[in-house]
Motif scaffolding. Structure first.
Motif, PDB file in Angstrom:
ATOM      1  N   GLY A   1       0.793  -1.229   0.000  1.00 20.55           N
ATOM      2  CA  GLY A   1       0.000   0.000   0.000  1.00 20.55           C
ATOM      3  C   GLY A   1       0.823   1.275   0.000  1.00 20.55           C
ATOM      4  O   GLY A   1       0.318   2.324   0.413  1.00 20.55           O
ATOM      5  N   LYS A   2       2.049   1.233  -0.476  1.00 20.86           N
ATOM      6  CA  LYS A   2       2.871   2.454  -0.514  1.00 20.86           C
ATOM      7  C   LYS A   2       2.184   3.561  -1.322  1.00 20.86           C
ATOM      8  O   LYS A   2       2.055   4.695  -0.860  1.00 20.86           O
ATOM      9  CB  LYS A   2       4.247   2.167  -1.163  1.00 20.86           C
ATOM     10  CG  LYS A   2       5.098   1.176  -0.407  1.00 20.86           C
ATOM     11  CD  LYS A   2       6.453   0.945  -1.079  1.00 20.86           C
ATOM     12  CE  LYS A   2       6.351   0.320  -2.467  1.00 20.86           C
ATOM     13  NZ  LYS A   2       5.680  -0.990  -2.497  1.00 20.86           N
ATOM     14  N   THR A   3       1.758   3.217  -2.527  1.00 21.58           N
ATOM     15  CA  THR A   3       1.137   4.229  -3.387  1.00 21.58           C
ATOM     16  C   THR A   3      -0.208   4.675  -2.818  1.00 21.58           C
ATOM     17  O   THR A   3      -0.545   5.859  -2.883  1.00 21.58           O
ATOM     18  CB  THR A   3       0.960   3.671  -4.818  1.00 21.58           C
ATOM     19  OG1 THR A   3       2.180   3.059  -5.231  1.00 21.58           O
ATOM     20  CG2 THR A   3       0.617   4.791  -5.783  1.00 21.58           C
ATOM     21  N   SER A   4      -0.942   3.737  -2.227  1.00 25.51           N
ATOM     22  CA  SER A   4      -2.227   4.102  -1.621  1.00 25.51           C
ATOM     23  C   SER A   4      -2.029   5.082  -0.472  1.00 25.51           C
ATOM     24  O   SER A   4      -2.821   6.016  -0.300  1.00 25.51           O
ATOM     25  CB  SER A   4      -2.956   2.855  -1.112  1.00 25.51           C
ATOM     26  OG  SER A   4      -3.250   1.994  -2.191  1.00 25.51           O
TER      27      SER A   4
ATOM     28  N   ILE B   1       2.728   3.993 -13.680  1.00 27.95           N
ATOM     29  CA  ILE B   1       1.414   3.928 -13.017  1.00 27.95           C
ATOM     30  C   ILE B   1       1.432   4.692 -11.697  1.00 27.95           C
ATOM     31  O   ILE B   1       0.531   5.491 -11.407  1.00 27.95           O
ATOM     32  CB  ILE B   1       1.012   2.445 -12.777  1.00 27.95           C
ATOM     33  CG1 ILE B   1       0.728   1.757 -14.127  1.00 27.95           C
ATOM     34  CG2 ILE B   1      -0.198   2.348 -11.854  1.00 27.95           C
ATOM     35  CD1 ILE B   1       0.518   0.241 -14.023  1.00 27.95           C
ATOM     36  N   ASP B   2       2.471   4.492 -10.882  1.00 29.65           N
ATOM     37  CA  ASP B   2       2.475   5.087  -9.548  1.00 29.65           C
ATOM     38  C   ASP B   2       2.684   6.594  -9.585  1.00 29.65           C
ATOM     39  O   ASP B   2       2.032   7.333  -8.831  1.00 29.65           O
ATOM     40  CB  ASP B   2       3.544   4.424  -8.671  1.00 29.65           C
ATOM     41  CG  ASP B   2       3.108   3.030  -8.205  1.00 29.65           C
ATOM     42  OD1 ASP B   2       1.994   2.610  -8.587  1.00 29.65           O
ATOM     43  OD2 ASP B   2       3.873   2.394  -7.473  1.00 29.65           O
ATOM     44  N   ALA B   3       3.562   7.068 -10.459  1.00 30.46           N
ATOM     45  CA  ALA B   3       3.742   8.522 -10.573  1.00 30.46           C
ATOM     46  C   ALA B   3       2.466   9.163 -11.099  1.00 30.46           C
ATOM     47  O   ALA B   3       2.091  10.265 -10.668  1.00 30.46           O
ATOM     48  CB  ALA B   3       4.931   8.844 -11.474  1.00 30.46           C
TER      49      ALA B   3
ATOM     50  N   VAL C   1       9.760   9.689  -1.451  1.00 32.26           N
ATOM     51  CA  VAL C   1      10.339   8.712  -2.375  1.00 32.26           C
ATOM     52  C   VAL C   1       9.664   7.374  -2.118  1.00 32.26           C
ATOM     53  O   VAL C   1       9.666   6.876  -0.995  1.00 32.26           O
ATOM     54  CB  VAL C   1      11.861   8.579  -2.184  1.00 32.26           C
ATOM     55  CG1 VAL C   1      12.429   7.542  -3.148  1.00 32.26           C
ATOM     56  CG2 VAL C   1      12.545   9.932  -2.365  1.00 32.26           C
ATOM     57  N   GLU C   2       9.039   6.832  -3.153  1.00 33.63           N
ATOM     58  CA  GLU C   2       8.439   5.497  -3.052  1.00 33.63           C
ATOM     59  C   GLU C   2       9.398   4.498  -3.679  1.00 33.63           C
ATOM     60  O   GLU C   2       9.656   4.535  -4.877  1.00 33.63           O
ATOM     61  CB  GLU C   2       7.085   5.443  -3.763  1.00 33.63           C
ATOM     62  CG  GLU C   2       6.474   4.049  -3.648  1.00 33.63           C
ATOM     63  CD  GLU C   2       5.170   3.862  -4.424  1.00 33.63           C
ATOM     64  OE1 GLU C   2       4.569   4.861  -4.855  1.00 33.63           O
ATOM     65  OE2 GLU C   2       4.763   2.700  -4.597  1.00 33.63           O
ATOM     66  N   ASN C   3       9.949   3.639  -2.842  1.00 29.57           N
ATOM     67  CA  ASN C   3      10.933   2.671  -3.321  1.00 29.57           C
ATOM     68  C   ASN C   3      10.261   1.554  -4.117  1.00 29.57           C
ATOM     69  O   ASN C   3       9.036   1.437  -4.133  1.00 29.57           O
ATOM     70  CB  ASN C   3      11.716   2.101  -2.132  1.00 29.57           C
ATOM     71  CG  ASN C   3      13.177   1.873  -2.457  1.00 29.57           C
ATOM     72  OD1 ASN C   3      13.497   1.191  -3.424  1.00 29.57           O
ATOM     73  ND2 ASN C   3      14.054   2.431  -1.653  1.00 29.57           N
TER      74      ASN C   3
END
Ligand code: MG
Ligand code: ZN
Length: 220
Positions: free
Chosen positions: A43-46, A72-74, A118-120
């Motif tokens: 759930g990092k992006t969430s 997708i995440d950006a 920063v999302e790894n």
């Protein structure tokens, strides 16, 4: 037999040096930076999607998303209100390193921001070994992953500054023993600040947002 360990150490040292350079750039712009790590699907992006609207009108936020492929995440971070969202495709590497963040920082006018998220890359092993130059590392665990993860992936739990436990709304449906999980965490990272949350219901997010805001204010 060739001695291989020193080679690995040299690579890590080069990474650490560049991480220090990243930190100096981030510091001189007055930005607070976090590195969010987790296994894929935790759930990092969430969390980023839930965090951005709650910081609207308070902080200017840039997001750097690391993934093996896609933007997708950006795209999701931009849609959720990030003032800038940079996608880093690692081309197969299963973690971000300081070189990759360095390249992303080149694309940002850091002075325009208060917070850098920063999302790894989704991975519960090696992201912990590569410093990026961020101020705080955050690990996202999630209830469906199971309560044994601190025992099986100690390296990720040991070094982080904060722990988010996502999807707590699923606790009634999944055999996740919270006290067993937390005993494992406590053995590796005593007293680490922990935020049980649900991105689906919104529970627990206020404490997480408060912690972020306190850190950004403390920085400026
Ligand atoms: Mg993601
Ligand atoms: Zn890796």
């Amino acid at each position: 037999m060739p001695q291989r360990v020193p080679v690995v150490e040299n690579i890590l040292n080069a990474n650490d040096r560049l991480a220090e350079e990243n930190r100096a750039r981030i510091d001189s712009a007055g930005v607070f930076a976090i590195n969010i790590m987790a296994s894929p699907g935790a759930g990092k992006t969430s969390i980023i999607e839930q965090t951005l609207p709650r910081l609207k009108d308070k902080l200017r936020v840039a997001v750097v998303d690391g993934d093996i492929a896609t933007s997708i995440d950006a795209d999701r971070a931009a849609a959720a209100g990030a003032q800038a969202a940079i996608q880093v495709n690692t081309g197969g590497e299963c973690h971000l390193d300081a070189v990759m963040l360095h390249g992303a920082l080149d694309q940002l006018d850091l002075k325009q921001f208060d917070l850098l998220i920063v999302e790894n890359v989704g991975n519960l092993v090696c992201p912990a070994s590569f410093k990026l130059g961020t101020h705080k590392s955050i690990l996202v665990a999630s209830v469906p992953e199971g309560d044994d993860k601190p025992y099986k992936y100690p390296g990720m739990y040991r070094g982080v500054d904060a722990l988010v436990i996502n999807k707590v709304d699923l606790l009634p449906y999944i055999p996740f023993k919270m006290d067993y999980f937390q005993r494992g965490v406590e053995a590796l990272n005593p007293g680490v600040i922990t935020f049980p949350i649900s991105c689906r219901t919104g529970e627990g997010l206020e404490a997480w947002i408060d912690w972020l805001l306190q850190n950004v204010i403390g920085k400026s």
